[in-house]
Enzyme design. Structure first.
Site, short mmCIF file in Angstrom:
data_model
loop_
_atom_site.label_atom_id
_atom_site.label_comp_id
_atom_site.label_asym_id
_atom_site.label_seq_id
_atom_site.Cartn_x
_atom_site.Cartn_y
_atom_site.Cartn_z
N CYS A 1 0.81 -1.22 0.00
CA CYS A 1 0.00 0.00 0.00
C CYS A 1 0.84 1.27 0.00
CB CYS A 1 -0.94 0.00 1.20
SG CYS A 1 -1.95 -1.49 1.29
N HIS B 1 -2.94 7.67 6.54
CA HIS B 1 -3.18 6.39 5.87
C HIS B 1 -4.59 5.90 6.21
CE1 HIS B 1 -2.07 2.78 3.78
NE2 HIS B 1 -2.27 2.02 4.83
N GLU C 1 -1.45 4.62 14.05
CA GLU C 1 -1.19 5.87 13.34
C GLU C 1 -1.63 7.08 14.17
OE1 GLU C 1 -1.58 7.88 8.92
OE2 GLU C 1 -3.01 6.32 9.48
N LYS D 1 -9.78 7.38 2.66
CA LYS D 1 -10.32 6.03 2.47
C LYS D 1 -11.76 5.91 2.96
CE LYS D 1 -5.80 3.74 2.55
NZ LYS D 1 -4.97 4.95 2.77
N HIS E 1 -10.07 1.51 0.30
CA HIS E 1 -8.62 1.34 0.27
C HIS E 1 -8.21 0.89 -1.13
CE1 HIS E 1 -4.57 0.63 1.25
NE2 HIS E 1 -4.71 0.19 2.49
N PHE F 1 1.31 -3.61 4.05
CA PHE F 1 1.65 -4.97 4.47
C PHE F 1 3.12 -5.22 4.20
CE2 PHE F 1 -2.65 -7.47 4.29
CZ PHE F 1 -3.12 -6.72 5.35
#
Length: 407
Positions: A162, A302, A313, A331, A336, A395
């Site tokens: 990502c 994010h 975060e 998002k 996403h 990831f």
């Protein structure tokens, strides 16, 4: 020593809320998710997503080449065309040997690979496409853009999950400042709304399951956040050295002032609980830009709407930016978009710098009580912003951050 900033002279986007940059911006500022049931996902544990709609991609790409392009490639090609036109450049006029293409993706053509495998299993080799390989390999967005644009300089396809979009911007900047190109077409693309991928995310526990209004399921930083909603799309930018842009009287949308990257080296899917390594990526981007933390006037988070990811975060943001700059998380609207998310969100951050508007986080009335961050909610925040950062965490522990400023 920090590397020099480069100019972002062109921007192109295609997302679930818009088939170009302008309509995407309007959709994100409206703060309403287009999540819908996807017929191709019938029978899956997760049968909904935020998808690109209202456009015939084959017709938009045109010509006789669309048959060899996966959906993720078509999205990238359309975004690149818009970005180059937005920059006021014409591939017929440039020296292609001095043009680089850096377009990342996370899963590439995994949807195409699955379709080919099913065709082979059910109907034999004759049912597979002669372009089967081209429909699957992750370098094809960069390759097809290079072909269409006559770009014969370096062509690269970063894959950092990502974080791929921000990684692509960072690599492109390095190519410019080291003199390996004069123009860089950079960004990312993703389209993995198909049964195998959606089933995988459902099994992993990362994705939210159907529970009420689909448009309200993705709730970044909310106390009742329950997981991500899948999206798709692409964003591409044209980068040039600032002196070169000035020489041709181009007006930059923004300056890419700094980037930072680290790797958690902790777990394949979970962020490091301390957030220390992700924080190091933020601090590296600030050092590269020559900024102090208090110089940051906006954070594009994010913000995946996952319980652990958002908590990590939020803690990072409150520690790094104690002056509480306004935070958004696109998002909530877009879902996403995986490998494309970082490029799309960097593009939205550029638009915030240009318009002096921070979009709201969809489906959020207030952040979870334990989060000491200033989330923009319910309606856009109108405020001049000179310097902003966009976070991307993927990831594998990939952390990438980009610092952007008004020219």
């Amino acid at each position: 020593m920090n590397r020099p900033a480069v100019a972002v002279t062109g921007l192109g986007m295609i997302t679930p809320v818009g088939n170009d940059t302008g309509t995407t911006w309007d959709g994100v500022c409206a703060g309403v998710s287009p999540a819908r049931t996807v017929p191709e996902l019938e029978g899956c544990a997760i049968d909904f997503a935020c998808t690109v709609s209202g456009i015939d991609l084959d017709e938009a790409v045109g010509g006789r080449t669309a048959f060899r392009m996966g959906r993720y490639v078509k999205l990238a090609v359309l975004a690149a065309r818009e970005a180059v036109a937005d920059a006021g450049l014409d591939p017929a006029d440039w020296n292609g040997s001095r043009v680089a293409v850096v377009v990342g993706t996370s899963s590439g053509g995994s949807a195409g690979l699955t379709e080919e495998a099913v065709a082979l299993d059910r109907r034999g080799p004759g049912a597979t496409s002669p372009a089967g390989i081209l429909l699957t390999i992750p370098n094809m967005p960069a390759a097809e853009i290079a072909i269409q644009m006559g770009a014969t300089g370096p062509s690269l396809a970063p894959c950092t999950a990502c974080a791929s979009g921000v990684t692509a911007l960072s690599v492109a900047r390095d190519l410019l400042v080291t003199g390996q190109c004069d123009v860089a077409i950079a960004g990312a693309t993703e389209s993995i709304v198909f049964p195998v991928a959606m089933t995988g995310f459902a099994r992993s526990g990362a994705a939210v399951t159907r529970d009420g209004d689909l448009a309200r399921l993705c709730r970044p930083f909310a106390a009742d956040r329950a997981g991500l909603v899948m999206g798709e799309g692409a964003a591409v930018m044209v980068l040039e050295r600032t002196d070169d842009a000035r020489a041709r009287a181009a007006v930059p949308r923004a300056l890419l002032a700094g980037t930072g990257a680290t790797t958690d080296a902790h777990h394949p899917t979970s962020p490091h609980p301390s957030g220390a390594v992700a924080r190091a990526a933020v601090e590296a981007a600030l050092r590269d830009a020559g900024w102090r933390a208090e110089d940051v006037e906006h954070v594009n988070a994010h913000g995946t709407s996952t319980p652990l990811g958002d908590a990590t975060e939020a803690a990072l943001i409150s520690r790094v930016y104690p002056h509480r700059p306004p935070v958004t998380a696109p998002k909530g609207v877009l879902g996403h978009c995986m490998g494309a998310a970082g490029a799309i969100e960097a593009g939205l951050t550029i638009l915030t710098l240009q318009h002096g508007i921070v979009p709201p986080i969809a489906n959020l009335d207030a952040p979870a009580p334990e989060f000491d961050i200033d989330c923009v909610t319910r309606k856009p925040l109108r405020r001049p912003v000179r310097r902003a950062v966009s976070h991307s965490f993927g990831f594998g522990g990939h952390n990438a951050v980009v610092a952007l400023q008004r020219p």
